[in-house]
Each structure stands twice: as C-alpha cells, then as structure tokens.
Design a protein around this motif. Structure first.
Motif, PDB file in Angstrom:
ATOM      1  N   GLN A  49      -9.409 -27.422 -11.649  1.00 52.51           N
ATOM      2  CA  GLN A  49      -9.459 -28.517 -12.608  1.00 52.51           C
ATOM      3  C   GLN A  49     -10.754 -29.306 -12.451  1.00 52.51           C
ATOM      4  O   GLN A  49     -11.397 -29.686 -13.431  1.00 52.51           O
ATOM      5  CB  GLN A  49      -8.261 -29.449 -12.418  1.00 52.51           C
ATOM      6  CG  GLN A  49      -6.910 -28.811 -12.702  1.00 52.51           C
ATOM      7  CD  GLN A  49      -5.770 -29.763 -12.387  1.00 52.51           C
ATOM      8  OE1 GLN A  49      -4.876 -29.457 -11.599  1.00 52.51           O
ATOM      9  NE2 GLN A  49      -5.790 -30.945 -12.981  1.00 52.51           N
ATOM     10  N   THR A  52     -13.749 -27.723 -14.068  1.00 54.43           N
ATOM     11  CA  THR A  52     -13.840 -27.718 -15.534  1.00 54.43           C
ATOM     12  C   THR A  52     -14.040 -29.115 -16.109  1.00 54.43           C
ATOM     13  O   THR A  52     -13.860 -29.322 -17.304  1.00 54.43           O
ATOM     14  CB  THR A  52     -12.576 -27.089 -16.147  1.00 54.43           C
ATOM     15  OG1 THR A  52     -11.413 -27.774 -15.668  1.00 54.43           O
ATOM     16  CG2 THR A  52     -12.482 -25.624 -15.792  1.00 54.43           C
ATOM     17  N   GLU A 164      -5.808 -18.929 -12.320  1.00 52.13           N
ATOM     18  CA  GLU A 164      -5.869 -20.357 -12.625  1.00 52.13           C
ATOM     19  C   GLU A 164      -7.276 -20.781 -13.034  1.00 52.13           C
ATOM     20  O   GLU A 164      -7.447 -21.598 -13.940  1.00 52.13           O
ATOM     21  CB  GLU A 164      -5.370 -21.170 -11.431  1.00 52.13           C
ATOM     22  CG  GLU A 164      -3.886 -20.983 -11.171  1.00 52.13           C
ATOM     23  CD  GLU A 164      -3.311 -21.963 -10.174  1.00 52.13           C
ATOM     24  OE1 GLU A 164      -2.089 -22.226 -10.239  1.00 52.13           O
ATOM     25  OE2 GLU A 164      -4.075 -22.467  -9.327  1.00 52.13           O
ATOM     26  N   THR A 167      -8.031 -19.285 -16.739  1.00 50.24           N
ATOM     27  CA  THR A 167      -7.304 -19.965 -17.823  1.00 50.24           C
ATOM     28  C   THR A 167      -7.762 -21.409 -17.983  1.00 50.24           C
ATOM     29  O   THR A 167      -7.840 -21.919 -19.100  1.00 50.24           O
ATOM     30  CB  THR A 167      -5.787 -19.911 -17.573  1.00 50.24           C
ATOM     31  OG1 THR A 167      -5.490 -20.409 -16.251  1.00 50.24           O
ATOM     32  CG2 THR A 167      -5.262 -18.490 -17.697  1.00 50.24           C
ATOM     33  N   GLU A 168      -8.074 -22.068 -16.869  1.00 45.67           N
ATOM     34  CA  GLU A 168      -8.549 -23.453 -16.947  1.00 45.67           C
ATOM     35  C   GLU A 168      -9.895 -23.521 -17.658  1.00 45.67           C
ATOM     36  O   GLU A 168     -10.124 -24.391 -18.508  1.00 45.67           O
ATOM     37  CB  GLU A 168      -8.665 -24.039 -15.542  1.00 45.67           C
ATOM     38  CG  GLU A 168      -8.626 -25.558 -15.489  1.00 45.67           C
ATOM     39  CD  GLU A 168      -7.240 -26.126 -15.691  1.00 45.67           C
ATOM     40  OE1 GLU A 168      -7.123 -27.133 -16.413  1.00 45.67           O
ATOM     41  OE2 GLU A 168      -6.275 -25.566 -15.139  1.00 45.67           O
ATOM     42  N   GLU A 171      -9.435 -22.712 -21.436  1.00 47.94           N
ATOM     43  CA  GLU A 171      -8.807 -23.798 -22.187  1.00 47.94           C
ATOM     44  C   GLU A 171      -9.764 -24.977 -22.357  1.00 47.94           C
ATOM     45  O   GLU A 171      -9.849 -25.564 -23.435  1.00 47.94           O
ATOM     46  CB  GLU A 171      -7.544 -24.268 -21.467  1.00 47.94           C
ATOM     47  CG  GLU A 171      -6.796 -25.363 -22.206  1.00 47.94           C
ATOM     48  CD  GLU A 171      -5.550 -25.811 -21.464  1.00 47.94           C
ATOM     49  OE1 GLU A 171      -4.461 -25.286 -21.751  1.00 47.94           O
ATOM     50  OE2 GLU A 171      -5.677 -26.688 -20.579  1.00 47.94           O
ATOM     51  N   ALA A 172     -10.513 -25.311 -21.290  1.00 44.75           N
ATOM     52  CA  ALA A 172     -11.424 -26.450 -21.354  1.00 44.75           C
ATOM     53  C   ALA A 172     -12.656 -26.157 -22.203  1.00 44.75           C
ATOM     54  O   ALA A 172     -13.202 -27.052 -22.851  1.00 44.75           O
ATOM     55  CB  ALA A 172     -11.847 -26.860 -19.944  1.00 44.75           C
ATOM     56  N   LEU A 205      -5.729 -17.267 -25.098  1.00 45.89           N
ATOM     57  CA  LEU A 205      -6.939 -17.991 -24.706  1.00 45.89           C
ATOM     58  C   LEU A 205      -8.210 -17.163 -24.913  1.00 45.89           C
ATOM     59  O   LEU A 205      -9.310 -17.656 -24.663  1.00 45.89           O
ATOM     60  CB  LEU A 205      -6.836 -18.431 -23.246  1.00 45.89           C
ATOM     61  CG  LEU A 205      -5.777 -19.494 -22.938  1.00 45.89           C
ATOM     62  CD1 LEU A 205      -5.681 -19.727 -21.434  1.00 45.89           C
ATOM     63  CD2 LEU A 205      -6.095 -20.806 -23.655  1.00 45.89           C
ATOM     64  N   GLY A 334      -3.847 -23.250 -17.403  1.00 45.47           N
ATOM     65  CA  GLY A 334      -4.364 -24.392 -18.135  1.00 45.47           C
ATOM     66  C   GLY A 334      -3.442 -25.578 -17.911  1.00 45.47           C
ATOM     67  O   GLY A 334      -2.570 -25.561 -17.044  1.00 45.47           O
ATOM     68  N   ARG A 335      -3.604 -26.628 -18.696  1.00 40.79           N
ATOM     69  CA  ARG A 335      -2.831 -27.864 -18.515  1.00 40.79           C
ATOM     70  C   ARG A 335      -1.490 -27.835 -19.232  1.00 40.79           C
ATOM     71  O   ARG A 335      -0.624 -28.667 -18.926  1.00 40.79           O
ATOM     72  CB  ARG A 335      -3.638 -29.069 -19.012  1.00 40.79           C
ATOM     73  CG  ARG A 335      -4.895 -29.404 -18.248  1.00 40.79           C
ATOM     74  CD  ARG A 335      -4.623 -29.765 -16.805  1.00 40.79           C
ATOM     75  NE  ARG A 335      -4.562 -28.568 -15.974  1.00 40.79           N
ATOM     76  CZ  ARG A 335      -3.801 -28.449 -14.909  1.00 40.79           C
ATOM     77  NH1 ARG A 335      -3.000 -29.421 -14.568  1.00 40.79           N
ATOM     78  NH2 ARG A 335      -3.818 -27.355 -14.185  1.00 40.79           N
TER      79      ARG A 335
END
Length: 401
Positions: A49, A52, A164, A167-168, A171-172, A205, A334-335
């Motif tokens: 996290q 990103t 993780e 995907t993070e 998504e960001a 994604l 992602g979140r």
C-alpha cells in the motif's frame, strides 16, 4: 542485579515479545532493551500500500512503549556473539547519540526477520525493486510516480506478496500495464474456489499472467525467462521469496539450511538456552511437525510462546508449551477485494472461502488487529479460543450480509 533481556528487531514478533515480557515481568527484576534500526514500527503487511502512494499511520516505538519500562535503542545489529552474550550495534540514533557499541545480555530474543532474496538471478540487485522494507517500498513508490501512462510494470513472484503488490499497483494505477510472472502457477496453493476468484480479479484489473515463467535475468527495461523469452518491464518488482539475515548463521547458534535459528517448542535455541528466536528468523515446528512458514500469522503466536516461556522460567512457574497451528490464509486484492481461505491446523486448504468485499474487510480487520497488538504491548491478549470465536462471528456476519 537485574536480569538483562535484549530483543533484536521490532517487527511483529519482536515488538509483541518485548511488550508481553514487560507485562509479565516486574521492572525491578528485569531490564528489557529493544533494538531496532527504524524508530517506528513498520506494518510490513501494508508495504504494498505504501508503495502505491498510500500513507500509513505512523507508529513511533517510543510512543508505543512509553511507560512500559522497555528501553529502546535505535541502531542496527552488526553481529551477535552467542558465547560471550554480547551484541555489536552500529548506527546508533538514540536521543543523545551515545552509548556503548556493544550490548551485553543475560537472555537474547532474536527477531531480526527476513529480507528479499534474489536466488542468484543476475540483475535483481541492480535493476529490480521490492517491498521487503519501508525504504524499499518508498523507492518503488517514487519510481512508480515517474511512470507515464502505458508503461509496463512486471511483478516477479506468484505468492502472497506478489499477488498483493500486483493487484494494488493495478488498482491504484489503471493507466499502467501490469503483469505478473511466476515460476509456477499464480496462487496455486489456494483452493479451487479461491483460485477462480483470484484469476477473475486479475482479469478485471487487466493484469497479464505469465505462469511457469522462470526468470533468468533482470535487465533495465525487461526480464528474460527460460520459457517465455523477454518480457518488457520499465519497472520490475521482485517478490520471489524471502531469506533471513545472515547474522545468526555467522554465530555458534545451531541454524537450519535456510539460516534460521533452530528452536524447540518454547522458541528457545536448541544449542544456546539463553537465546530465543521468533518470527521469520526462527525454524520452529508447527502442527503436524511442519516448519512454520514466514508470516505475520505465525510471528505473533511465536512471540506469545517465547515471552510466556521465558517469563515462566525466570519466575519459577510451570513452562507451558502450545503447538502453533493455522486458521486462515488471507490475501488482499487491492482495497476493495480480497480472499479469506480457511485452512486446517496443519495449513491445508479447506472448501470454506470468503471472497470479494467480505474477504477484503476481514483481511483489513486482521491487519488492524495485528497492528493494535503492537501498539498496545501490555494489554491482555485474548485466548486463542476467544480470538477464533470472534473471527468466526465476523465471518458469519459478512456471509449473511
């Protein structure tokens, strides 16, 4: 004379051990010193996290341990002499910048954790980024911010960290072309239902998957694989495994072939009874006789076991030993998406899976609870039965809503 306990490393395992010892032992009898290279507790499970562009809540260790009696030394561990019972420190950053470079102990708790490993692949150290530490994540964050739309980002590694991270990032930054390369299949250890959901999310994604692609070299703008040839990558993120720091292997402590300190069921070294090891740095057996895997999920119960055993031995109480097992495997996508895979005590997957927003909410609950246990080091931790009951209750609410 007070019994001197030195804890090396303030990750999940080290910080929880220090706090639990402070609660179980009287400060008139013991002196607990916690050594860590960073003045803050780093939520390692959230470093993807941070990479990103998300800002994590600061958790200064001096605030965390204020009033507990735990002494903090902001320094790096250079070496350990397990026979002379000393630790050599470097880069002291305490309030006065002073203090001896050598720290003596009566009992040592070794919790220096792990870092990324390149497996001998050329170019990883020179050209790849990773999310193994806070500074690594911040460097990746700065690099991603420089990328123009359409740039290729390749994550190497199909395990939890790789999934993780990929995907993070996707998504960001939906404007980037994100892909993931794995020596095996991506998420192969998951059950069928969880694996199907994972690949649906990867498709949603726009993450391209290069399965069974063994990376043989990392270059400035690509990686070379034995099977898929050259895969373009303006940025390569290396998540293909972790290794422990070499400090323990350079001592007389008995270590495994991975460099982890071999411990008994109370997390005490099998060769040096005045040394305990917890977290990624320890080679401990869990349920079914399997070695515990490197994970936040095992770091905290290992810390409880070590602290309780050490406190019992110092106070003449009965030393209790509990087999550490598993309950779930969690992965954030992602979140707003995630997977919670129920596993057996021996870490075998079951058919119970919570995916989607429910999985994301439970993963967030687990991460927040882990950080809370560090931020409140002397608070009473619920029993395993109560924790499992609370988790099942949360799962039930999510399934029915």
């Amino acid at each position: 004379m007070k019994h001197r306990i030195v804890v090396l490393g303030a990750g999940y395992a080290g910080a929880v051990t220090a706090g639990r010892l402070a609660r179980r032992l009287h400060r008139d009898d013991v002196e607990i010193t916690l050594v860590n290279g960073d003045p803050e507790f780093v939520e390692r499970v959230r470093l993807h996290q941070l990479a990103t562009g998300q800002d994590l809540r600061p958790r200064p260790l001096r605030a965390v341990f204020a009033g507990t009696g735990v002494r903090l030394r902001t320094a790096w561990v250079a070496s350990v002499d397990a026979d002379r019972k000393t630790v050599a420190l470097t880069g002291e950053q305490g309030p006065d910048g002073l203090g001896p470079d050598t720290l003596a102990y009566d009992t040592l708790v070794y919790a220096l954790g792990s870092t990324t490993t390149d497996h001998g692949v050329p170019g990883v150290a020179e050209y790849a980024h990773n999310v193994a530490g806070k500074q690594d994540a911040l460097r990746l964050r700065a690099r991603l911010a420089e990328l123009e739309p359409g740039a290729d980002v390749l994550v190497v590694g199909g395990g939890l960290t790789g999934i993780e991270a990929a995907t993070e990032i996707a998504e960001a930054r939906p404007d980037l072309q994100v892909s993931i390369a794995s020596r095996g299949g991506v998420g192969d250890w998951l059950g069928d239902k969880a694996r199907r959901h994972l690949h649906l999310v990867l498709d949603r994604l726009g993450i391209a998957v290069h399965a069974r692609a063994d990376v043989t070299r990392v270059e400035t703008d690509a990686v070379v694989t034995a099977e898929a040839g050259r895969i373009p990558a303006r940025v390569t993120v290396w998540t293909a495994g972790f290794a422990v720091h070499p400090i323990a292997a350079a001592t007389t402590l008995t270590v495994s072939d991975t460099g982890q300190i071999v411990v008994d069921g109370t997390m005490r070294s099998v060769s040096h009874p005045d040394v305990y090891a917890v977290g990624d740095a320890a080679r401990a057996e869990g349920a079914g006789g399997k070695p515990l895997r490197m994970a936040c999920a095992t770091a905290t119960p290992m810390a409880w076991q070590a602290a309780d055993a050490l406190a019992a031995r110092l106070t003449g109480r009965e030393v209790r030993e509990t087999t550490i097992g598993y309950a779930t495997q969690c992965v954030s996508l992602g979140r707003r998406d995630g997977i919670l895979q129920r596993v057996t005590h021996e870490d075998e997957v079951t058919s119970t899976v919570i995916a989607g927003r429910g999985g994301a909410r439970i993963k967030e609950l687990i991460c927040s609870a882990a950080a809370w246990s560090v931020s409140h080091p002397t608070m009473l931790v619920p029993s395993r039965r109560r924790r499992l009951a609370a988790t099942r209750e949360a799962e039930t609410r999510l399934v029915t809503t």
